[in-house]
Design an enzyme around this catalytic site. Structure first.
Site, PDB file in Angstrom:
ATOM      1  N   LYS A  77      67.524  95.743  89.153  1.00  0.00           N
ATOM      2  CA  LYS A  77      67.938  97.269  88.833  1.00  0.00           C
ATOM      3  C   LYS A  77      66.819  97.625  87.868  1.00  0.00           C
ATOM      4  CE  LYS A  77      72.641  96.189  89.568  1.00  0.00           C
ATOM      5  NZ  LYS A  77      72.948  96.657  90.765  1.00  0.00           N
ATOM      6  N   HIS A 133      73.444  95.717  84.140  1.00  0.00           N
ATOM      7  CA  HIS A 133      73.469  97.202  83.964  1.00  0.00           C
ATOM      8  C   HIS A 133      72.609  97.455  82.606  1.00  0.00           C
ATOM      9  CE1 HIS A 133      75.223  98.286  87.847  1.00  0.00           C
ATOM     10  NE2 HIS A 133      75.779  97.235  87.586  1.00  0.00           N
ATOM     11  N   SER A 179      79.498  99.194  85.223  1.00  0.00           N
ATOM     12  CA  SER A 179      78.522  99.826  86.244  1.00  0.00           C
ATOM     13  C   SER A 179      79.334 101.024  86.798  1.00  0.00           C
ATOM     14  CB  SER A 179      78.460  99.207  87.352  1.00  0.00           C
ATOM     15  OG  SER A 179      79.465  98.692  88.217  1.00  0.00           O
TER      16      SER A 179
END
Ligand code: PMP
Length: 406
Positions: free
Chosen positions: A247, A216, A188
């Site tokens: 996310k 991610h 990340s």
């Protein structure tokens, strides 16, 4: 004993080191991403958010919002119990099926967050498999580190993204012991991507299992957004794929996808799954709608990639140093905690640009940075304004520039 004095002393140490964290008070506005209203004291002003992990703006996609509104009307607010005691609704079961299909696995299991899924799964595997060893990449996220620690299994740290170092460590271990190789696909903070095929090859040769955090990457990579393992045709080589719904999926929650036996094992033994209230069904319904959308729409992924490339090109032209990587994460290196915070404050106060400074302990000291995450909804105008503001700051603070051949 005056406990507050003890707390304040440590908080002051953080402040002096420039590592004290402040929250930005933001109001996201549905339909207006990446804009938000920032409330600072008496003032409320429009800002462009440059550090959201809602990477594709799915948290505001009308398809997701409609599904959540319908689920709220149908199921009500909370789940009403743990998964075992009345908290499992059809929305949870549907989402777990969707997740298993997304990653080409037999089964999937939901958790309250990505953090909990890493912590609960790794701690349960390590604690419940007698004699096990967890081999953890040196840059793994705190949630994996905590899971390994809590498992009390033997831990081996291998050099970041280095399959040869992993090979050396595995060669030194008794092959009769269960060995778990834990790593991430997209890291990340540096945005670098693991050599998944090479790591799987080493693990397979030694008979170890692989545990891949795709937090991610899910939604962003692969023809159906299944992550880097999907993009590289490696989903069946990885034993456990772990991800978040918070996310690129735009909602909240975490999960693992794996064989039916492994999922049943974690479901049956992980305290972080068993002893907590299930996700509200409205979140499960929103995540299902978001994933179904992401499986079929490539538009956001392509557009995000184009915006990332445009930002990198503009930074190069302005001579602003940023870390090269293959992902959607654009770290602009500052190298000093106090300076990083000042730059972030200045961007917010003078340019309406919100980017949170990334300081120790999130990244090592001396590598403090501003981490930009362009989305499909950042326009060329947003990017031009950002790079102009950074360029002005670079001159004001006499920061060094790099020259990149045109
Ligand atoms: N893994 C990684 C690599 C992360 O960066 C994060 C959170 N930033 C998590 C897991 C935890 O995910 P969540 O935010 O869903 O708890």
């Amino acid at each position: 004993m005056d406990f507050d004095t003890l707390f304040d002393a440590q908080l002051n140490e953080l402040r002096e080191a420039g590592n004290y964290r402040y929250f930005a008070d933001l109001e996201r506005e549905a339909g207006n991403f990446p804009h938000a209203v920032h409330r600072g004291g008496e003032m409320a002003r429009d800002v462009t958010v440059w550090c959201s992990n809602d990477y594709l703006g799915q948290g505001q996609n009308p398809v997701v919002l409609e599904a959540m509104q319908a689920a709220l009307a149908r199921y009500g607010a909370g789940a009403g119990g743990t998964r075992n005691i009345s908290g499992t609704t059809h929305a949870h079961i549907e989402l777990e099926r969707e997740l298993a299909d997304w990653h080409g696995k037999e089964a999937a299991l939901l958790f309250s967050s990505g953090y909990v899924s890493n912590w609960a799964t790794l701690s349960t595997l390590g604690a419940r498999l007698p004699g096990s060893v967890i081999l953890s990449d040196a840059m793994n996220h705190a949630s994996m580190i905590e899971g390994v620690r809590h498992s009390r299994a033997e831990k081996v740290i291998w050099q970041h993204n280095d399959p040869e170092d992993l090979d050396r460590h595995l060669s030194a271990l008794d092959p009769a012991r269960p060995r778990i190789v834990a790593f991430e696909s997209v890291y990340s903070m540096d945005g670098d991507i693991a050599p998944i095929a090479e790591i799987c090859e080493v693990a397979e040769r030694h008979g170890a299992m692989t545990y891949l955090d795709e937090v991610h990457a899910v939604g962003l990579y692969g023809p159906r957004g299944g992550g880097v393992a999907e993009e590289r045709g490696l989903m069946d080589r990885v034993t456990v794929i772990e991800g978040t719904l918070g996310k690129a999926v735009g909602v909240m929650g975490g999960y693992i996808a794996a064989s039916a036996s492994l999922v049943d094992f974690i479901r049956s033994f992980a305290s972080g799954f068993i002893f907590t209230t299930a996700l509200p069904p409205v979140l499960a319904a929103g995540a299902t709608a978001s994933i179904r959308y992401l499986k079929h729409s490539n538009e956001e992924r392509l557009s995000q990639r184009a915006q990332v490339a445009y930002l990198r090109r503009k930074l190069d032209l302005a001579g602003i140093p940023h870390m090269a990587n293959e992902s959607h994460i654009v770290p602009v290196m500052i190298g000093d905690a106090e300076k990083c915070r000042r730059l972030s404050d200045w961007l917010l106060d003078h340019h309406g640009i919100y980017v949170q400074p990334i300081n120790y302990p999130t990244v090592p000291r001396g590598t403090e940075r501003l981490r930009f995450t362009p989305s499909p909804y950042h326009t060329h105008a947003h990017i031009d304004a950002l790079v102009d503001a950074l360029s002005e700051l670079w001159s004001q603070c006499a920061l060094s520039r790099v020259s990149v051949a045109a």
